[in-house]
Write a protein that holds these residues in place. Structure first.
Motif, short mmCIF file in Angstrom:
data_model
loop_
_atom_site.label_atom_id
_atom_site.label_comp_id
_atom_site.label_asym_id
_atom_site.label_seq_id
_atom_site.Cartn_x
_atom_site.Cartn_y
_atom_site.Cartn_z
N GLU A 74 1.48 -10.76 16.80
CA GLU A 74 1.01 -10.08 18.01
C GLU A 74 0.01 -10.92 18.78
OE1 GLU A 74 -0.31 -5.60 19.30
OE2 GLU A 74 -0.89 -6.29 17.30
N THR B 97 -2.78 -10.28 21.86
CA THR B 97 -3.49 -9.27 22.66
C THR B 97 -4.10 -9.96 23.88
OG1 THR B 97 -5.65 -9.57 21.60
CG2 THR B 97 -4.08 -8.09 20.51
N GLN C 153 4.33 -8.19 21.10
CA GLN C 153 4.43 -7.97 19.66
C GLN C 153 5.87 -8.17 19.22
OE1 GLN C 153 4.46 -4.08 17.06
NE2 GLN C 153 2.31 -4.57 17.47
#
Length: 257
Positions: free
Chosen positions: A67, A69, A246
């Motif tokens: 993932e 962010t 993701q």
């Protein structure tokens, strides 16, 4: 009120029954893989047997997740690398799911770079959230596109020899020779689920490289380039530099031939 409670009770029973059936089907499918010579290389609980940036990769709810962010400062593509060997001829089966803006892939027969942490260089079964490239054969940090989705290709050597990047044009290898159309690229795209689970099956033998998605052959390469092709190396999952995203993997099975 009594009827409502009965309905609620039946609803809960239905959920429990559905969950149990799903778990049983998954267990049966996993057993079939093992009986067919495939070995699980992810235990669903930890990253034992894998090496990568733990700020990017984690295990959650039985899934292997990569993932990015909004706060992730990723400078170059990063990989979670399998440390159990360097497969040559093999089959890999894995389920994957990726968000709309995601960019990922499965590298194989790849070399690890010494100057960039968790970086791989080599063949890749491409995966992206918009399914623009999913299923194609792209060679990371090397010859670029070797087969677009829907193509069977033969990869010819550089002529004249020189730097690899000098022989790449429009992000594809100039020695890419189309030998057969496997299907319309956009029509094949409709067979890949967006933001849902899909199944990737790689069949890699000698210089013959096949990428299947959901049981459909998406790309096929015969690599006739004796200088640049590879017959063994590392296996790994990619998180590509880019916006928040993701990617998740599960049911990862390998069979070495």
């Amino acid at each position: 009120m009594k009827d409502f409670r009965n309905l609620k009770y039946l609803f809960i029973l239905a959920i429990i029954s559905f969950t149990a059936c799903a778990q049983e089907e998954t267990s049966e499918a996993n057993q079939e893989e093992e009986d067919d010579g495939f070995v699980s290389i992810f235990n669903g609980k930890s990253m034992d047997g894998w090496e990568g940036d733990t700020d990017i990769w984690r295990v959650e709810d039985g899934l292997l997740i990569g993932e990015l962010t909004a706060d992730t400062d990723l400078k170059s593509n990063t990989f979670l690398v399998w440390t159990g060997g360097e497969p040559s001829d093999f089959e890999l089966k894995v389920d994957f799911k990726i968000t709309e803006d995601g960019n990922s892939g499965i590298n194989y027969r790849s070399e690890r770079l010494v100057d960039i942490p968790f970086a791989l260089r080599g063949y890749q079964a491409d995966i992206d959230g918009k399914n623009t490239y999913t299923g194609q054969n792209y060679e990371e940090r090397k010859r670029a596109t070797l087969a677009y989705r829907g193509q069977q290709t033969k990869i010819n050597p550089q002529d004249p020899p020189g730097e690899i990047r000098d022989f790449v044009e429009r992000n594809a290898w100039r020695g890419l020779e189309l030998t057969k159309e496997l299907g319309d690229r956009d029509s094949l795209r409709t067979l890949i689920q967006e933001e849902d689970w899909n199944h990737m099956h790689l069949v890699i033998k000698g210089n013959h490289l096949q990428h299947f998605v959901n049981g459909i052959l998406m790309s096929e390469v015969m690599d006739e380039d004796p200088v640049n092709r590879s017959f063994g190396g590392y296996l790994g999952f990619q998180v590509h530099v880019g916006p928040p995203m993701q990617v998740a993997f599960k049911n990862i099975y390998l069979k070495e031939n």
